[in-house]
Motif scaffolding. Structure first.
Motif, PDB file in Angstrom:
ATOM      1  N   ARG A 206     -62.661  21.257   9.945  1.00  0.00           N
ATOM      2  CA  ARG A 206     -63.429  21.146  11.185  1.00  0.00           C
ATOM      3  C   ARG A 206     -64.821  21.744  10.980  1.00  0.00           C
ATOM      4  NH1 ARG A 206     -60.270  22.558  16.569  1.00  0.00           N
ATOM      5  NH2 ARG A 206     -62.177  21.542  17.278  1.00  0.00           N
ATOM      6  N   ILE A 212     -57.720  20.939   9.777  1.00  0.00           N
ATOM      7  CA  ILE A 212     -57.503  19.969  10.839  1.00  0.00           C
ATOM      8  C   ILE A 212     -56.005  19.832  11.097  1.00  0.00           C
ATOM      9  CG2 ILE A 212     -59.615  18.732  10.248  1.00  0.00           C
ATOM     10  CD1 ILE A 212     -57.882  16.511   9.039  1.00  0.00           C
ATOM     11  N   THR A 213     -55.657  19.410  12.298  1.00  0.00           N
ATOM     12  CA  THR A 213     -54.261  19.222  12.680  1.00  0.00           C
ATOM     13  C   THR A 213     -53.818  17.795  12.344  1.00  0.00           C
ATOM     14  OG1 THR A 213     -54.876  18.483  14.904  1.00  0.00           O
ATOM     15  CG2 THR A 213     -54.550  20.859  14.577  1.00  0.00           C
ATOM     16  N   ARG A 216     -55.546  15.388  14.735  1.00  0.00           N
ATOM     17  CA  ARG A 216     -56.926  15.080  14.361  1.00  0.00           C
ATOM     18  C   ARG A 216     -56.948  14.192  13.117  1.00  0.00           C
ATOM     19  NH1 ARG A 216     -61.786  17.416  15.992  1.00  0.00           N
ATOM     20  NH2 ARG A 216     -60.560  18.955  17.150  1.00  0.00           N
ATOM     21  N   ALA A 219     -56.255  10.723  14.336  1.00  0.00           N
ATOM     22  CA  ALA A 219     -57.454  10.182  14.987  1.00  0.00           C
ATOM     23  C   ALA A 219     -58.518   9.845  13.953  1.00  0.00           C
ATOM     24  CB  ALA A 219     -58.001  11.185  15.998  1.00  0.00           C
ATOM     25  N   ARG A 220     -58.605  10.649  12.907  1.00  0.00           N
ATOM     26  CA  ARG A 220     -59.606  10.409  11.868  1.00  0.00           C
ATOM     27  C   ARG A 220     -59.314   9.114  11.109  1.00  0.00           C
ATOM     28  NH1 ARG A 220     -61.298  11.741   6.627  1.00  0.00           N
ATOM     29  NH2 ARG A 220     -63.444  12.567   6.526  1.00  0.00           N
ATOM     30  N   CYS A 252     -64.811  12.650  14.893  1.00  0.00           N
ATOM     31  CA  CYS A 252     -63.705  13.619  14.933  1.00  0.00           C
ATOM     32  C   CYS A 252     -64.146  15.051  14.660  1.00  0.00           C
ATOM     33  CB  CYS A 252     -62.621  13.216  13.931  1.00  0.00           C
ATOM     34  SG  CYS A 252     -61.859  11.630  14.292  1.00  0.00           S
ATOM     35  N   SER A 253     -65.444  15.296  14.572  1.00  0.00           N
ATOM     36  CA  SER A 253     -65.977  16.649  14.309  1.00  0.00           C
ATOM     37  C   SER A 253     -65.363  17.254  13.052  1.00  0.00           C
ATOM     38  CB  SER A 253     -65.729  17.567  15.523  1.00  0.00           C
ATOM     39  OG  SER A 253     -66.408  17.095  16.656  1.00  0.00           O
ATOM     40  N   THR A 254     -65.399  16.506  11.962  1.00  0.00           N
ATOM     41  CA  THR A 254     -64.864  16.983  10.685  1.00  0.00           C
ATOM     42  C   THR A 254     -65.964  17.001   9.632  1.00  0.00           C
ATOM     43  OG1 THR A 254     -64.151  14.738  10.087  1.00  0.00           O
ATOM     44  CG2 THR A 254     -62.524  16.180  11.141  1.00  0.00           C
TER      45      THR A 254
END
Length: 259
Positions: A206, A212-213, A216, A219-220, A252-254
């Protein structure tokens, strides 16, 4: 217990202890930032706060005392050393790429900088080409898996006849699509990296560097699908972004970093 802090002439808060710590780590709250919480007689620079008041874990509701900026209260700006965590006058610390280091920590800090080629504690973002290399490795793995699945299905249903061929095709597409979703979701959620990224020393994190989970990661994957629909422009922007983010990283804010 919650905190308040001053930003210019504005009072910001309330902030939980976890949020307050994140602001400190991000450099938003520095040693010379005025802060207040219950138990303090008045507003103080963060560098002067009694350590027993910081993150004591007690919980209570409070109303912040009104903040009035005193232009002459703190003539000497204070800065926290990013290595030892102690507070020093700003003129006694040295800045390295946005991180502040005191004189005592400077030799070890510079040595780490020479050995690793990057600022200690800072994230080293992975560029476009090494990420492409990781993607090629993952693609080869998935193509081999796809071939094996198709071969097994042809053995089960046979190759003769239009109906058998269509069945093999549909099942192959569904199984391999599901395998691709599971591949990226599991490895990113479990290890923070697919086998391709692990092979090249990369990891997905992140924006604050935390793992990350699975959610996430899932979603990524779909963000990656969307990136592919942009005629690869969503991937190419990583070459020009300051933090090497592709479109799905923005969504995804990664970040993809070296480890």
């Amino acid at each position: 217990m919650v905190w308040y802090y001053a930003e210019g002439n504005n009072q910001i808060g309330p902030k939980s202890e976890a949020e307050f710590q994140q602001l400190v780590s991000a450099g938003v709250i520095r040693a010379d930032t005025l802060v207040w919480r219950e138990g303090m007689p008045g507003w103080k620079a963060y560098g002067e706060v009694d350590p027993s008041l910081v993150f004591s874990g007690t919980q209570s509701a409070l109303q912040a005392q009104p903040y009035v900026r005193d232009e002459g209260a703190y003539d000497t700006a204070m800065t926290i050393c990013s290595s030892c965590g102690n507070t020093f006058p700003s003129e006694d610390v040295i800045e390295f790429a946005g991180r502040y280091v005191c004189a005592a920590c400077k030799p070890a800090f510079v040595q780490q900088l020479k050995e690793s080629g990057r600022v200690p504690g800072a994230m080293a973002y992975a560029g476009f080409w090494i990420r492409l290399g990781a993607r090629i490795i993952d693609t080869v793995i998935l193509v081999v898996a796809n071939y094996l699945v198709t071969a097994v299905l042809e053995m089960v249903f046979g190759r003769a006849g239009e109906a058998a061929a269509l069945t093999v095709l549909l099942l192959s597409v569904l199984i391999n699509w599901g395998a691709s979703i599971g591949y990226f979701t599991y490895f990113h959620g479990r290890y923070g990296a697919t086998p391709g990224k692990l092979a090249l020393g990369l990891r997905v994190v992140r924006e604050d560097g935390s793992p990350i989970t699975y959610l996430r990661a899932f979603a990524r994957y779909w963000g990656d699908v969307l990136t592919g629909l942009t005629f690869f422009i969503g991937y190419i922007i990583a070459a020009f972004d300051d933090e090497k983010r592709a479109l799905h990283d923005h969504i995804c804010s990664t970040r993809v970093v070296h480890v």
